[in-house]
Design a protein around this motif. Sequence first.
Motif, PDB file in Angstrom:
ATOM      1  N   MET A   1       1.175  -1.467  -0.151  1.00  0.00           N
ATOM      2  CA  MET A   1      -0.074  -0.013   0.453  1.00  0.00           C
ATOM      3  C   MET A   1       0.629   1.430   0.086  1.00  0.00           C
ATOM      4  O   MET A   1       1.670   1.266   1.245  1.00  0.00           O
ATOM      5  CB  MET A   1      -1.136  -0.319   1.393  1.00  0.00           C
ATOM      6  CG  MET A   1      -2.492  -0.681   1.738  1.00  0.00           C
ATOM      7  SD  MET A   1      -3.019  -0.138   2.950  1.00  0.00           S
ATOM      8  CE  MET A   1      -3.648   1.040   2.273  1.00  0.00           C
ATOM      9  N   VAL A   2       0.392   1.768  -1.467  1.00  0.00           N
ATOM     10  CA  VAL A   2       1.897   3.180  -1.208  1.00  0.00           C
ATOM     11  C   VAL A   2       1.122   4.185  -0.806  1.00  0.00           C
ATOM     12  O   VAL A   2       0.025   4.648  -1.804  1.00  0.00           O
ATOM     13  CB  VAL A   2       2.662   3.247  -2.170  1.00  0.00           C
ATOM     14  CG1 VAL A   2       2.992   3.964  -2.657  1.00  0.00           C
ATOM     15  CG2 VAL A   2       3.912   1.770  -2.231  1.00  0.00           C
ATOM     16  N   ASP A   3       0.971   5.426  -0.282  1.00  0.00           N
ATOM     17  CA  ASP A   3       0.248   6.766  -0.328  1.00  0.00           C
ATOM     18  C   ASP A   3       1.247   7.755  -0.423  1.00  0.00           C
ATOM     19  O   ASP A   3       2.874   6.960  -1.295  1.00  0.00           O
ATOM     20  CB  ASP A   3       0.275   7.020   0.937  1.00  0.00           C
ATOM     21  CG  ASP A   3      -1.385   8.066   0.888  1.00  0.00           C
ATOM     22  OD1 ASP A   3      -1.501   8.815   0.104  1.00  0.00           O
ATOM     23  OD2 ASP A   3      -2.054   7.127   1.585  1.00  0.00           O
TER      24      ASP A   3
ATOM     25  N   SER B   1      -6.423   1.992 -12.690  1.00  0.00           N
ATOM     26  CA  SER B   1      -6.743   3.238 -12.159  1.00  0.00           C
ATOM     27  C   SER B   1      -7.996   3.081 -11.856  1.00  0.00           C
ATOM     28  O   SER B   1      -9.243   2.737 -12.541  1.00  0.00           O
ATOM     29  CB  SER B   1      -6.485   4.251 -13.487  1.00  0.00           C
ATOM     30  OG  SER B   1      -6.939   5.367 -12.440  1.00  0.00           O
ATOM     31  N   ASN B   2      -8.104   3.638 -10.715  1.00  0.00           N
ATOM     32  CA  ASN B   2      -9.928   3.220 -10.046  1.00  0.00           C
ATOM     33  C   ASN B   2     -10.007   4.871 -10.577  1.00  0.00           C
ATOM     34  O   ASN B   2     -11.260   5.637  -9.652  1.00  0.00           O
ATOM     35  CB  ASN B   2      -9.213   3.483  -8.820  1.00  0.00           C
ATOM     36  CG  ASN B   2     -10.441   3.074  -7.449  1.00  0.00           C
ATOM     37  OD1 ASN B   2     -12.177   2.428  -8.699  1.00  0.00           O
ATOM     38  ND2 ASN B   2     -10.902   4.099  -6.401  1.00  0.00           N
ATOM     39  N   THR B   3     -10.172   5.836 -11.550  1.00  0.00           N
ATOM     40  CA  THR B   3     -10.311   7.080 -11.914  1.00  0.00           C
ATOM     41  C   THR B   3     -12.079   7.043 -12.192  1.00  0.00           C
ATOM     42  O   THR B   3     -12.450   5.769 -12.742  1.00  0.00           O
ATOM     43  CB  THR B   3      -9.764   7.278 -12.540  1.00  0.00           C
ATOM     44  OG1 THR B   3     -10.232   9.124 -13.201  1.00  0.00           O
ATOM     45  CG2 THR B   3      -9.801   6.796 -14.140  1.00  0.00           C
TER      46      THR B   3
ATOM     47  N   LEU C   1     -20.867  11.085   1.337  1.00  0.00           N
ATOM     48  CA  LEU C   1     -19.612   9.766   1.380  1.00  0.00           C
ATOM     49  C   LEU C   1     -19.079   9.646   0.209  1.00  0.00           C
ATOM     50  O   LEU C   1     -17.508   9.390   0.570  1.00  0.00           O
ATOM     51  CB  LEU C   1     -20.830   8.186   1.619  1.00  0.00           C
ATOM     52  CG  LEU C   1     -19.687   7.285   1.222  1.00  0.00           C
ATOM     53  CD1 LEU C   1     -19.430   6.417   2.580  1.00  0.00           C
ATOM     54  CD2 LEU C   1     -20.959   6.244   0.370  1.00  0.00           C
ATOM     55  N   ILE C   2     -18.951  10.101  -0.583  1.00  0.00           N
ATOM     56  CA  ILE C   2     -17.972  10.123  -1.710  1.00  0.00           C
ATOM     57  C   ILE C   2     -17.030  11.336  -2.248  1.00  0.00           C
ATOM     58  O   ILE C   2     -14.902  10.783  -1.776  1.00  0.00           O
ATOM     59  CB  ILE C   2     -18.780   9.951  -3.150  1.00  0.00           C
ATOM     60  CG1 ILE C   2     -19.879   9.871  -3.480  1.00  0.00           C
ATOM     61  CG2 ILE C   2     -18.192  10.422  -4.040  1.00  0.00           C
ATOM     62  CD1 ILE C   2     -20.701   9.353  -4.919  1.00  0.00           C
ATOM     63  N   GLY C   3     -17.258  12.305  -1.166  1.00  0.00           N
ATOM     64  CA  GLY C   3     -16.123  13.377  -1.129  1.00  0.00           C
ATOM     65  C   GLY C   3     -16.278  14.335  -1.943  1.00  0.00           C
ATOM     66  O   GLY C   3     -16.596  13.979  -2.630  1.00  0.00           O
TER      67      GLY C   3
END
Length: 279
Positions: A18-20, A103-105, A221-223
Amino acid sequence: MGQGIAQVAAQAGLDVVMVDAALDFAQAGVGKIKKTLDRLVEKGKLDGGARDQTIARLRPGGRHQDLADCHVVIEAAPEKEELKLSIFKSLGEVCNDEAILASNTSSISITKIAAASGRPDRVIGMHFMNPVPLMKLVEIVRGLPTSDATYQTTVDLAKRFGKTTIGARDIPGFIVNRMLIPLLNEACYGLYEGLGTAADIDTGVRLGLNHPMGPLELADLIGLDTCLAIAEVLHRELGDDKYRPCPLLRQYVAAGWLGKKVGRGFYEYDPQGQKKAIA
Ligand SMILES: NC(=O)c1ccc[n+]([C@@H]2O[C@H](COP(=O)([O-])OP(=O)(O)OC[C@H]3O[C@@H](n4cnc5c(N)ncnc54)[C@H](O)[C@@H]3O)[C@@H](O)[C@H]2O)c1
């Protein structure tokens, strides 16, 4: 979203890095997954041994080089085109040649992201729904140069996560957000024009249209920053004024009222993320 994706991957038995943006953010992310799993164990919904095995599969990282040996990388950084292009350029340089970069775009062109990566046939959209561990759907988005092998491996991976997939063309918003964002934006216009209160609008949609959540609580919730970013892509790329982001949504984002993740959006939330009662 990244935490949810890492959680389902580790629960499916995969080793996850997990990279942030910095190592301590990634470490905090692993800590949040552990808290989520602890709650499931307390409620009797997860075995303590399974929790420990899942946590042991998660390794935090702070640099793209930490992903060098991964077979698949799923990016879930903020919805900003320049950021995603620079991340994919860097991933294309440091990742194993055969690795698939997903990508989760929610809205940015997979074809454009693929071009930045230097390995366009191995780039694809893997659009999860929020919250990832609970929501069954993953939209699989092929960019123009995405290969059949990349598509098939990605569908198989989503199935291994226990998800149902749909295929979507690389057109802004794909399938789900092409429907959802205009609904959320229209709800913002409703509030802006004083059609009713936020609670009236949400109750109207929940009970009148039989949706599990109202559009304003879902936007929280989404932002709201993510919602605005997607609405801007739809408006700019499709060029139709029906997608014009509501000025009230822009104002909330400018105020830093980004929704549940900061404790305030259309509603206010306590530190546990519970909606506060409206006075
Ligand atoms: N929020 C949703 O409901 C939802 C649903 C589906 C898809 N998405 C998509 O998922 C992506 C992330 O959305 P989110 O709501 O989780 O955003 P977020 O802002 O809550 O989280 C983004 C994460 O990326 C990290 N980050 C920032 N810069 C980075 C960098 N340079 N490298 C690595 N990590 C970095 C942040 O520290 C944070 O952990 C977006 O593309 C969004 O469109 C979001």
